[in-house]
Design a protein around this motif. Structure first.
Motif, mmCIF file in Angstrom:
data_model
loop_
_atom_site.group_PDB
_atom_site.id
_atom_site.type_symbol
_atom_site.label_atom_id
_atom_site.label_comp_id
_atom_site.label_asym_id
_atom_site.label_seq_id
_atom_site.Cartn_x
_atom_site.Cartn_y
_atom_site.Cartn_z
ATOM 1 N N PRO A 12 -2.972 8.807 13.616
ATOM 2 C CA PRO A 12 -3.797 9.634 12.718
ATOM 3 C C PRO A 12 -5.236 9.400 12.774
ATOM 4 C CG PRO A 12 -1.805 9.074 11.298
ATOM 5 C CD PRO A 12 -1.985 8.307 12.518
ATOM 6 N N LEU A 13 -5.688 8.061 12.954
ATOM 7 C CA LEU A 13 -7.084 7.598 13.164
ATOM 8 C C LEU A 13 -7.424 8.088 14.620
ATOM 9 C CD1 LEU A 13 -7.008 4.280 11.548
ATOM 10 C CD2 LEU A 13 -8.193 6.122 10.640
ATOM 11 N N ILE A 14 -6.599 7.859 15.605
ATOM 12 C CA ILE A 14 -7.026 8.449 17.063
ATOM 13 C C ILE A 14 -7.293 9.910 17.076
ATOM 14 C CG2 ILE A 14 -6.011 8.937 19.267
ATOM 15 C CD1 ILE A 14 -4.476 6.124 18.940
ATOM 16 N N ILE A 15 -6.391 10.746 16.290
ATOM 17 C CA ILE A 15 -6.466 12.133 16.426
ATOM 18 C C ILE A 15 -8.030 12.509 15.589
ATOM 19 C CG2 ILE A 15 -5.988 14.549 15.565
ATOM 20 C CD1 ILE A 15 -3.057 13.444 16.028
ATOM 21 N N GLN A 16 -8.254 11.738 14.521
ATOM 22 C CA GLN A 16 -9.403 12.061 13.731
ATOM 23 C C GLN A 16 -10.746 11.724 14.657
ATOM 24 O OE1 GLN A 16 -9.236 11.469 9.616
ATOM 25 N NE2 GLN A 16 -10.910 9.793 9.656
ATOM 26 N N ILE A 17 -10.741 10.553 15.472
ATOM 27 C CA ILE A 17 -11.913 10.199 16.452
ATOM 28 C C ILE A 17 -12.016 11.227 17.387
ATOM 29 C CG2 ILE A 17 -12.741 8.478 17.833
ATOM 30 C CD1 ILE A 17 -11.390 6.206 16.219
ATOM 31 N N LEU A 77 -8.421 13.739 8.027
ATOM 32 C CA LEU A 77 -7.401 14.818 8.469
ATOM 33 C C LEU A 77 -5.893 14.546 8.003
ATOM 34 C CD1 LEU A 77 -8.443 15.290 12.212
ATOM 35 C CD2 LEU A 77 -8.937 16.977 10.331
ATOM 36 N N PHE A 78 -5.541 13.215 7.735
ATOM 37 C CA PHE A 78 -4.492 12.893 7.410
ATOM 38 C C PHE A 78 -4.316 12.094 6.239
ATOM 39 C CE2 PHE A 78 -4.287 13.330 11.939
ATOM 40 C CZ PHE A 78 -3.205 14.102 12.145
ATOM 41 N N LEU A 79 -3.888 12.421 4.829
ATOM 42 C CA LEU A 79 -3.957 11.962 3.650
ATOM 43 C C LEU A 79 -2.955 11.471 3.167
ATOM 44 C CD1 LEU A 79 -6.104 14.948 2.041
ATOM 45 C CD2 LEU A 79 -6.961 12.855 3.100
ATOM 46 N N GLU A 80 -2.758 9.928 3.480
ATOM 47 C CA GLU A 80 -1.521 9.288 3.031
ATOM 48 C C GLU A 80 -1.641 8.729 1.582
ATOM 49 O OE1 GLU A 80 -0.788 6.147 5.545
ATOM 50 O OE2 GLU A 80 -0.674 7.217 7.557
ATOM 51 N N ASN A 81 -0.582 9.060 0.828
ATOM 52 C CA ASN A 81 -0.599 8.557 -0.554
ATOM 53 C C ASN A 81 -1.354 9.477 -1.409
ATOM 54 O OD1 ASN A 81 1.669 6.824 0.117
ATOM 55 N ND2 ASN A 81 0.293 5.156 0.610
ATOM 56 N N GLU A 89 -15.186 2.204 21.762
ATOM 57 C CA GLU A 89 -14.426 0.734 21.218
ATOM 58 C C GLU A 89 -13.423 1.219 20.514
ATOM 59 O OE1 GLU A 89 -15.796 -3.459 19.184
ATOM 60 O OE2 GLU A 89 -17.289 -2.040 19.890
ATOM 61 N N SER A 90 -13.587 2.025 19.045
ATOM 62 C CA SER A 90 -12.620 2.204 18.256
ATOM 63 C C SER A 90 -11.293 2.915 18.959
ATOM 64 C CB SER A 90 -13.200 3.182 17.102
ATOM 65 O OG SER A 90 -14.400 2.378 16.587
ATOM 66 N N LEU A 91 -11.690 3.686 19.871
ATOM 67 C CA LEU A 91 -10.454 4.306 20.336
ATOM 68 C C LEU A 91 -9.540 3.307 21.115
ATOM 69 C CD1 LEU A 91 -11.424 7.944 21.922
ATOM 70 C CD2 LEU A 91 -9.842 7.394 20.216
ATOM 71 N N TRP A 92 -10.142 2.501 21.781
ATOM 72 C CA TRP A 92 -9.507 1.361 22.884
ATOM 73 C C TRP A 92 -8.764 0.452 21.802
ATOM 74 C CZ3 TRP A 92 -7.814 0.452 27.165
ATOM 75 C CH2 TRP A 92 -7.391 -0.905 27.498
ATOM 76 N N PHE A 93 -9.316 0.249 20.855
ATOM 77 C CA PHE A 93 -8.700 -0.678 19.727
ATOM 78 C C PHE A 93 -7.309 -0.027 19.136
ATOM 79 C CE2 PHE A 93 -7.880 -2.029 15.224
ATOM 80 C CZ PHE A 93 -7.593 -3.312 15.392
ATOM 81 N N TYR A 94 -7.538 1.148 18.907
ATOM 82 C CA TYR A 94 -6.505 2.061 17.984
ATOM 83 C C TYR A 94 -5.479 2.643 18.871
ATOM 84 C CZ TYR A 94 -9.267 2.263 13.826
ATOM 85 O OH TYR A 94 -10.273 2.152 12.886
ATOM 86 N N PHE A 95 -5.615 2.552 20.378
ATOM 87 C CA PHE A 95 -4.627 2.814 21.370
ATOM 88 C C PHE A 95 -3.849 1.889 21.760
ATOM 89 C CE2 PHE A 95 -6.944 6.829 23.044
ATOM 90 C CZ PHE A 95 -5.923 7.684 22.825
ATOM 91 N N ILE A 145 -15.146 15.858 19.599
ATOM 92 C CA ILE A 145 -15.035 17.220 20.168
ATOM 93 C C ILE A 145 -16.244 18.052 19.253
ATOM 94 C CG2 ILE A 145 -14.149 19.608 19.879
ATOM 95 C CD1 ILE A 145 -11.350 17.991 20.407
ATOM 96 N N ILE A 146 -16.585 17.755 18.120
ATOM 97 C CA ILE A 146 -17.680 18.163 17.248
ATOM 98 C C ILE A 146 -18.996 17.883 17.858
ATOM 99 C CG2 ILE A 146 -18.842 18.534 14.917
ATOM 100 C CD1 ILE A 146 -15.817 18.114 13.722
ATOM 101 N N ILE A 147 -19.185 16.239 18.130
ATOM 102 C CA ILE A 147 -20.443 15.854 18.619
ATOM 103 C C ILE A 147 -20.720 16.665 19.989
ATOM 104 C CG2 ILE A 147 -21.503 13.993 19.398
ATOM 105 C CD1 ILE A 147 -20.156 12.378 17.163
ATOM 106 N N SER A 148 -19.603 16.580 20.779
ATOM 107 C CA SER A 148 -19.673 17.024 22.183
ATOM 108 C C SER A 148 -20.247 18.609 22.306
ATOM 109 C CB SER A 148 -18.624 16.851 22.928
ATOM 110 O OG SER A 148 -18.192 15.537 23.175
#
Length: 223
Positions: A30-35, A83-87, A16-22, A40-43
């Motif tokens: 950045p959020l998509i890559i993080q998810i 993974l991505f630190l803005e500001n 659901e989160s991936l679909w929303f961000y896509f 990958i880790i869980i899998s």
């Protein structure tokens, strides 16, 4: 190979989160890559466990499904990284505050929670049962060869989680990104104490299973 169907649950969990961000890939990349990294880790962890797992009947599949959902929830509620630190501002000066967020004194954290947290009972109970399903699954699927080994693995699991949270806290202080989790020896104690709850549930399951088989044998003999 059918057992690897259970890998669909992490996809459902984060889908659901991936679909929303896509919907706006450029903004949320950045959020998509993080998810995706979380997926990958869980899998990878689930593939390792599934290699050791044999699913022979409906109960095996039911418990396998429940464990897959539980594992996703456990991961999401204990592991956090960015993974991505803005500001973000890099500074080692904030590391002096690490002492205030690390508890290595047994029982101290539990006393503080009971004293200052209005939902103390819920938090303590949550920590007690957090790894109970893990201990149950280890014995049910024979990932652990004995009860002692299941409790030992549970201890290693909770200790590893706390170490990861300590690393998260250090990175949060260095980059000033506000990650509040840290190492608490009382969480290790409560999680490890909770492992025998899972062991007890497994032993009760075995008793019920044996009773069911005995009734089934008697009924077949009668027929």
């Amino acid at each position: 190979m059918k057992k690897y169907i259970l890998l669909v649950f992490p996809l459902i969990f984060y889908g659901e989160s991936l679909w929303f961000y896509f919907r706006d890939v450029h903004y949320y990349l950045p959020l998509i890559i993080q998810i995706i990294v979380h997926l990958i880790i869980i899998s990878v962890c689930m593939i390792f466990l599934l290699k050791l797992t044999i699913l022979q009947n409906v109960f095996d599949w039911l418990i396998g499904i429940c464990f897959s959902v539980y594992f996703c929830i456990l991961y999401q509620n204990t592991i956090e990284f960015m993974l991505f630190l803005e500001n973000a501002h890099y500074s080692l000066k904030n590391l002096r505050y690490i002492v205030n967020s690390v508890n290595i004194i047994p029982i101290k954290g539990i006393i503080d929670v009971l004293r200052y947290n209005p939902s103390a009972s819920f938090q303590i109970f949550g920590n007690l049962i957090m790894l109970a399903p893990f201990a149950f699954a280890m014995l049910y699927f024979k990932w652990a060869k004995s009860i002692k080994q299941a409790i030992w693995y549970s201890f290693l699991c909770t200790f590893g989680i706390e170490l990861v949270q300590l690393l998260q806290r250090i990175l949060g202080l260095v980059f000033d990104i506000g990650i509040g989790r840290s190492f608490d020896i009382d969480d290790v104690i409560l999680n490890t104490i909770g492992a025998p709850i899972g062991v007890g549930c497994y032993l009760l399951w075995r008793k019920v299973e044996e009773l069911f088989l005995q009734i089934r044998k008697k009924s077949s003999v009668t027929i």
